[in-house]
Design a protein around this motif. Sequence first.
Motif, PDB file in Angstrom:
ATOM      1  N   LEU A  77       0.546  -1.314   0.136  1.00 42.01           N
ATOM      2  CA  LEU A  77      -0.150   0.120  -0.020  1.00 42.01           C
ATOM      3  C   LEU A  77       0.969   1.136  -0.019  1.00 42.01           C
ATOM      4  CD1 LEU A  77      -3.081   0.768   0.501  1.00 42.01           C
ATOM      5  CD2 LEU A  77      -2.428   1.023   2.847  1.00 42.01           C
ATOM      6  N   GLU A  78       2.137   0.788   1.178  1.00 44.19           N
ATOM      7  CA  GLU A  78       2.946   2.659   1.041  1.00 44.19           C
ATOM      8  C   GLU A  78       4.080   2.973  -0.366  1.00 44.19           C
ATOM      9  OE1 GLU A  78       6.890   3.957   3.072  1.00 44.19           O
ATOM     10  OE2 GLU A  78       5.373   2.044   3.989  1.00 44.19           O
ATOM     11  N   SER A  79       3.982   1.547  -1.114  1.00 44.12           N
ATOM     12  CA  SER A  79       4.584   1.726  -2.571  1.00 44.12           C
ATOM     13  C   SER A  79       3.752   1.992  -3.555  1.00 44.12           C
ATOM     14  CB  SER A  79       5.313   0.225  -2.508  1.00 44.12           C
ATOM     15  OG  SER A  79       5.618   0.028  -3.710  1.00 44.12           O
ATOM     16  N   HIS A  80       2.608   1.552  -3.229  1.00 45.23           N
ATOM     17  CA  HIS A  80       1.286   2.570  -4.443  1.00 45.23           C
ATOM     18  C   HIS A  80       1.221   3.924  -4.403  1.00 45.23           C
ATOM     19  CE1 HIS A  80      -2.372   2.694  -6.406  1.00 45.23           C
ATOM     20  NE2 HIS A  80      -2.735   3.279  -5.489  1.00 45.23           N
ATOM     21  N   TYR A  81       1.177   4.332  -2.885  1.00 50.80           N
ATOM     22  CA  TYR A  81       0.623   5.737  -2.495  1.00 50.80           C
ATOM     23  C   TYR A  81       1.598   6.635  -2.532  1.00 50.80           C
ATOM     24  CZ  TYR A  81      -4.800   5.292  -1.133  1.00 50.80           C
ATOM     25  OH  TYR A  81      -5.810   4.303  -1.861  1.00 50.80           O
ATOM     26  N   ARG A  82       3.131   6.071  -2.542  1.00 53.44           N
ATOM     27  CA  ARG A  82       4.428   7.183  -1.943  1.00 53.44           C
ATOM     28  C   ARG A  82       5.105   7.426  -4.170  1.00 53.44           C
ATOM     29  NH1 ARG A  82       7.927   8.044   1.222  1.00 53.44           N
ATOM     30  NH2 ARG A  82       7.639   6.523   2.308  1.00 53.44           N
ATOM     31  N   GLU A  83       4.363   6.692  -4.713  1.00 53.05           N
ATOM     32  CA  GLU A  83       4.379   6.705  -5.922  1.00 53.05           C
ATOM     33  C   GLU A  83       3.406   8.091  -6.454  1.00 53.05           C
ATOM     34  OE1 GLU A  83       4.217   5.595 -10.927  1.00 53.05           O
ATOM     35  OE2 GLU A  83       3.747   3.590  -9.910  1.00 53.05           O
ATOM     36  N   GLU A  84       2.259   7.826  -6.038  1.00 47.53           N
ATOM     37  CA  GLU A  84       0.973   8.504  -6.532  1.00 47.53           C
ATOM     38  C   GLU A  84       0.922  10.212  -5.797  1.00 47.53           C
ATOM     39  OE1 GLU A  84      -3.376   8.888  -5.516  1.00 47.53           O
ATOM     40  OE2 GLU A  84      -2.994   7.087  -6.888  1.00 47.53           O
TER      41      GLU A  84
ATOM     42  N   TRP B 125       2.019  13.081  -7.784  1.00 52.17           N
ATOM     43  CA  TRP B 125       0.857  14.346  -8.617  1.00 52.17           C
ATOM     44  C   TRP B 125       0.496  15.291  -7.104  1.00 52.17           C
ATOM     45  CZ3 TRP B 125      -3.051  10.490  -9.983  1.00 52.17           C
ATOM     46  CH2 TRP B 125      -3.209   9.859 -11.012  1.00 52.17           C
ATOM     47  N   TRP B 126       0.760  14.642  -5.904  1.00 50.88           N
ATOM     48  CA  TRP B 126       0.277  15.454  -4.429  1.00 50.88           C
ATOM     49  C   TRP B 126       0.895  17.108  -4.856  1.00 50.88           C
ATOM     50  CZ3 TRP B 126      -1.108  11.731  -0.387  1.00 50.88           C
ATOM     51  CH2 TRP B 126      -1.875  11.190  -1.310  1.00 50.88           C
ATOM     52  N   VAL B 127       0.850  17.893  -4.447  1.00 49.89           N
ATOM     53  CA  VAL B 127       1.218  19.505  -4.211  1.00 49.89           C
ATOM     54  C   VAL B 127       1.561  19.508  -2.457  1.00 49.89           C
ATOM     55  CG1 VAL B 127       0.957  21.515  -3.479  1.00 49.89           C
ATOM     56  CG2 VAL B 127       0.305  20.934  -6.007  1.00 49.89           C
TER      57      VAL B 127
ATOM     58  N   ASN C  49       6.314  18.930  -6.703  1.00 52.33           N
ATOM     59  CA  ASN C  49       7.083  17.795  -6.249  1.00 52.33           C
ATOM     60  C   ASN C  49       7.155  17.171  -4.862  1.00 52.33           C
ATOM     61  OD1 ASN C  49       8.624  15.469  -7.118  1.00 52.33           O
ATOM     62  ND2 ASN C  49      10.315  16.152  -7.575  1.00 52.33           N
ATOM     63  N   GLY C  50       5.951  15.927  -4.987  1.00 56.20           N
ATOM     64  CA  GLY C  50       6.226  15.387  -3.014  1.00 56.20           C
ATOM     65  C   GLY C  50       7.734  15.239  -2.343  1.00 56.20           C
ATOM     66  N   PHE C  51       8.848  14.147  -3.900  1.00 57.58           N
ATOM     67  CA  PHE C  51       9.905  13.194  -4.226  1.00 57.58           C
ATOM     68  C   PHE C  51      10.937  14.431  -3.255  1.00 57.58           C
ATOM     69  CE2 PHE C  51       8.151  10.615  -7.029  1.00 57.58           C
ATOM     70  CZ  PHE C  51       7.530   9.270  -6.517  1.00 57.58           C
ATOM     71  N   THR C  52      10.847  15.724  -3.297  1.00 54.93           N
ATOM     72  CA  THR C  52      11.782  16.539  -3.369  1.00 54.93           C
ATOM     73  C   THR C  52      11.421  16.840  -1.364  1.00 54.93           C
ATOM     74  OG1 THR C  52      10.072  18.883  -3.534  1.00 54.93           O
ATOM     75  CG2 THR C  52      12.127  17.997  -5.352  1.00 54.93           C
ATOM     76  N   ARG C  53      10.017  16.084  -1.072  1.00 50.24           N
ATOM     77  CA  ARG C  53      10.168  16.569   0.563  1.00 50.24           C
ATOM     78  C   ARG C  53       9.600  15.432   1.051  1.00 50.24           C
ATOM     79  NH1 ARG C  53       8.026  22.162   2.119  1.00 50.24           N
ATOM     80  NH2 ARG C  53       9.129  21.036   4.738  1.00 50.24           N
TER      81      ARG C  53
ATOM     82  N   LEU D   8       6.207  13.637   2.734  1.00 45.19           N
ATOM     83  CA  LEU D   8       5.792  12.127   2.100  1.00 45.19           C
ATOM     84  C   LEU D   8       5.765  11.606   3.085  1.00 45.19           C
ATOM     85  CD1 LEU D   8       4.967  11.375  -0.675  1.00 45.19           C
ATOM     86  CD2 LEU D   8       6.965  10.668  -1.390  1.00 45.19           C
ATOM     87  N   ASP D   9       6.625  11.661   3.705  1.00 43.07           N
ATOM     88  CA  ASP D   9       7.055  10.244   4.644  1.00 43.07           C
ATOM     89  C   ASP D   9       5.707  10.711   6.049  1.00 43.07           C
ATOM     90  OD1 ASP D   9       9.149   9.291   3.426  1.00 43.07           O
ATOM     91  OD2 ASP D   9      10.248  10.141   5.316  1.00 43.07           O
TER      92      ASP D   9
END
Length: 318
Positions: free
Chosen positions: A225-232, A236-238, A244-248, A252-253
């Motif tokens: 489940l975490e893998s699914h939403y971590r990509e999304e 996607w999310w602000v 870009n959520g990966f920069t924060r 994200l965690d």
Amino acid sequence: MTMDIGVGLWTMQSTVADPRNHQRLYADMLESARELEQLGFDSMWFAEHRFWYDGWCPSPLTAIAAAAGVTSTLRFGTAMLLLPQHDPDRIASMAQEVAAMSGDRLELGVGLGHRDAEFDALGLRRRDRGRRMEAGLDRLLGGTHPMDPARIWIGGMADAAIERIGRRNASALLPQTLYPDELDAAVARIHRAAGGRSAGRIGVLKDVFVDVDGARARETFLPALESHYREEAGAWWVLDGDANGFTRPELLDKQMQRITRTAIVGSPDEVSAQLSALASAGVDTVVARLNFDVLTPQQYRDSLMLFASAVLPVAVSA
């Protein structure tokens, strides 16, 4: 408890985790509709997005029309149709047509949408989505053939969304990530905003996985489940103003913790107990998200069949 139970979400995605032919995905969706009806579920729910590599279903009402043609009692819902991204007259017309041809089995869930890329590609401004949502609801509820407000399910968790549900006397389909105290507050606020009128139904989407062994269910499902939403979420999310959520990673965690803590995962007794708690909070409809790309077809089917045989009879009992 007595509760309507639907299953979701059908998105027809072909992802890195689960690459599949889109023609096969839509054919499998029709088979799933037949099976859910035979198993005794109340409804089947579809989602909408566009402009992403995985081919997210961009027209759920079209998919629902096809699924309605191979079933007779199963209801169909959208969770969500992104109303501000559409011409409201066209959606009103399509909804009327699908409702008519299905024997009035459409539950129209509508949400704001959150991806800048979708609004930009359609020549729309994301900041106008609230105004466009209100105009769309005006058309659906006040047109030539107005919809029953209780058959329109408004999504969201922000104050404006909660107020909109009550003020419009619509049904609610609250997000899966609400903690119990947040759910209680949202339900109370909806009823207050309804001003004593006959409010719509209270529904919630929930990520669900069931196994005869509760510990094994959590060990199997929660990392997936975490893998699914971590990509999304990352893509996607602000998150706090950052597109870009990966920069924060810290934000994200934090969101991943919320997602895994609010999922309904465990043995049939554990899942039934959590559904009973939702019923006690005033929820009368649950859309159980059992269908995920990060599960194998066998994992999905085992969870679905166990839910149908051991959880569903408890959820719908008087």
